[in-house]
Design a protein around this motif. Sequence first.
Motif, short mmCIF file in Angstrom:
data_model
loop_
_atom_site.label_atom_id
_atom_site.label_comp_id
_atom_site.label_asym_id
_atom_site.label_seq_id
_atom_site.Cartn_x
_atom_site.Cartn_y
_atom_site.Cartn_z
N THR A 136 0.83 -1.20 0.00
CA THR A 136 0.00 0.00 0.00
C THR A 136 0.87 1.25 0.00
O THR A 136 0.61 2.20 -0.74
N LEU A 137 1.90 1.27 0.84
CA LEU A 137 2.80 2.42 0.89
C LEU A 137 3.45 2.67 -0.47
O LEU A 137 3.55 3.82 -0.92
N LEU A 138 3.89 1.61 -1.12
CA LEU A 138 4.51 1.76 -2.44
C LEU A 138 3.50 2.20 -3.49
O LEU A 138 3.76 3.08 -4.31
N ARG A 139 2.33 1.58 -3.48
CA ARG A 139 1.32 1.86 -4.50
C ARG A 139 0.84 3.31 -4.44
O ARG A 139 0.62 3.95 -5.47
N GLU A 140 0.70 3.86 -3.25
CA GLU A 140 0.14 5.20 -3.10
C GLU A 140 1.19 6.32 -3.15
O GLU A 140 0.83 7.49 -3.22
N ALA A 141 2.46 5.97 -3.12
CA ALA A 141 3.52 6.99 -3.18
C ALA A 141 3.61 7.57 -4.60
O ALA A 141 3.43 6.85 -5.58
N GLU A 142 3.87 8.86 -4.67
CA GLU A 142 4.05 9.49 -5.98
C GLU A 142 5.49 9.38 -6.45
O GLU A 142 5.77 9.46 -7.63
N SER A 143 6.40 9.23 -5.50
CA SER A 143 7.81 9.10 -5.83
C SER A 143 8.42 8.09 -4.86
O SER A 143 8.14 8.13 -3.67
N ILE A 144 9.24 7.19 -5.41
CA ILE A 144 9.87 6.15 -4.59
C ILE A 144 11.35 6.11 -4.93
O ILE A 144 11.72 6.09 -6.10
N SER A 145 12.19 6.11 -3.91
CA SER A 145 13.62 5.89 -4.16
C SER A 145 14.15 4.92 -3.10
O SER A 145 13.72 4.93 -1.95
N ILE A 146 15.06 4.08 -3.56
CA ILE A 146 15.75 3.15 -2.66
C ILE A 146 17.24 3.37 -2.89
O ILE A 146 17.74 3.14 -3.98
N LEU A 147 17.91 3.87 -1.87
CA LEU A 147 19.33 4.22 -1.99
C LEU A 147 20.13 3.53 -0.90
O LEU A 147 19.59 3.19 0.15
N ARG A 148 21.40 3.38 -1.14
CA ARG A 148 22.31 2.83 -0.14
C ARG A 148 23.12 3.98 0.44
O ARG A 148 23.76 4.73 -0.28
N LYS A 149 23.08 4.13 1.75
CA LYS A 149 23.86 5.18 2.41
C LYS A 149 25.29 4.73 2.56
O LYS A 149 25.63 3.57 2.35
N ASP A 150 26.14 5.66 2.98
CA ASP A 150 27.57 5.36 3.17
C ASP A 150 27.80 4.26 4.20
O ASP A 150 28.78 3.53 4.13
N ASN A 151 26.90 4.14 5.17
CA ASN A 151 27.06 3.12 6.20
C ASN A 151 26.45 1.78 5.77
O ASN A 151 26.19 0.92 6.60
N ASP A 152 26.19 1.62 4.48
CA ASP A 152 25.63 0.41 3.87
C ASP A 152 24.20 0.11 4.28
O ASP A 152 23.70 -0.97 4.03
N GLN A 153 23.53 1.06 4.90
CA GLN A 153 22.10 0.88 5.13
C GLN A 153 21.36 1.25 3.87
O GLN A 153 21.80 2.12 3.10
N ILE A 154 20.22 0.61 3.65
CA ILE A 154 19.36 1.02 2.55
C ILE A 154 18.34 2.01 3.10
O ILE A 154 17.94 1.92 4.26
N VAL A 155 17.97 2.97 2.28
CA VAL A 155 16.98 3.97 2.67
C VAL A 155 15.87 3.94 1.64
O VAL A 155 16.10 4.14 0.45
N LEU A 156 14.67 3.67 2.10
CA LEU A 156 13.48 3.71 1.26
C LEU A 156 12.80 5.04 1.52
O LEU A 156 12.41 5.32 2.66
N SER A 157 12.68 5.87 0.48
CA SER A 157 12.03 7.17 0.61
C SER A 157 10.76 7.18 -0.22
O SER A 157 10.79 6.84 -1.41
N LEU A 158 9.68 7.57 0.42
CA LEU A 158 8.38 7.62 -0.23
C LEU A 158 7.84 9.05 -0.11
O LEU A 158 7.83 9.62 0.98
N ILE A 159 7.40 9.62 -1.23
CA ILE A 159 6.89 10.99 -1.25
C ILE A 159 5.42 10.96 -1.64
O ILE A 159 5.04 10.27 -2.59
N TYR A 160 4.61 11.74 -0.92
CA TYR A 160 3.18 11.83 -1.17
C TYR A 160 2.81 13.31 -1.31
O TYR A 160 3.24 14.13 -0.52
#
Length: 158
Positions: free
Chosen positions: A123-147
């Motif tokens: 649901t979060l993915l489907r309703e987001a207008e913009s989605i990005s999945i990035l890897r930070k310098d500390n090797d964590q992944i960051v999922l960003s959702l914009i509405y």
Amino acid sequence: MKIEKKFYTEEAALWRGLENEEDMGIAGMSFEEEEDRLLRLEQEAQQVEDRAEQDKKQNYQIIQQEKLNRFQILSNMALEFAELAPMDITVNTENFFGRIDMSADCLMILTSSPAEMRTAFLTLLREAESISILRKDNDQIVLSLIYSFCTEIPRGKE
């Protein structure tokens, strides 16, 4: 059957090649040529900003209360998902947009995961207008959702 196509690897190699060509070109430039190049880049950036500002002036941006209310529901859903995942989460609203950032070392939704976890994520993915999945310098992944909270209405000829 196994199908393998390395789209990312090919694209990354192409970009590295272009960056190397640009670096070599810049390295051979005189000081004046470099200044001219930077000035052109600044002018191009200013033109893009000016066009965006003009486009903005041609429309009214109106916040829709139902979109704002829906974002509140999605934020609560994201908080519950982040607790189950487990992921760090930041929910932020600014002007006409809401943003949800979730980060962790990995994200796995297994068949043994609660059904509401899968439903919330989709649901979060489907309703987001913009989605990005990035890897930070500390090797964590960051999922960003914009509405978006607003709708644009063209200005009438006044």
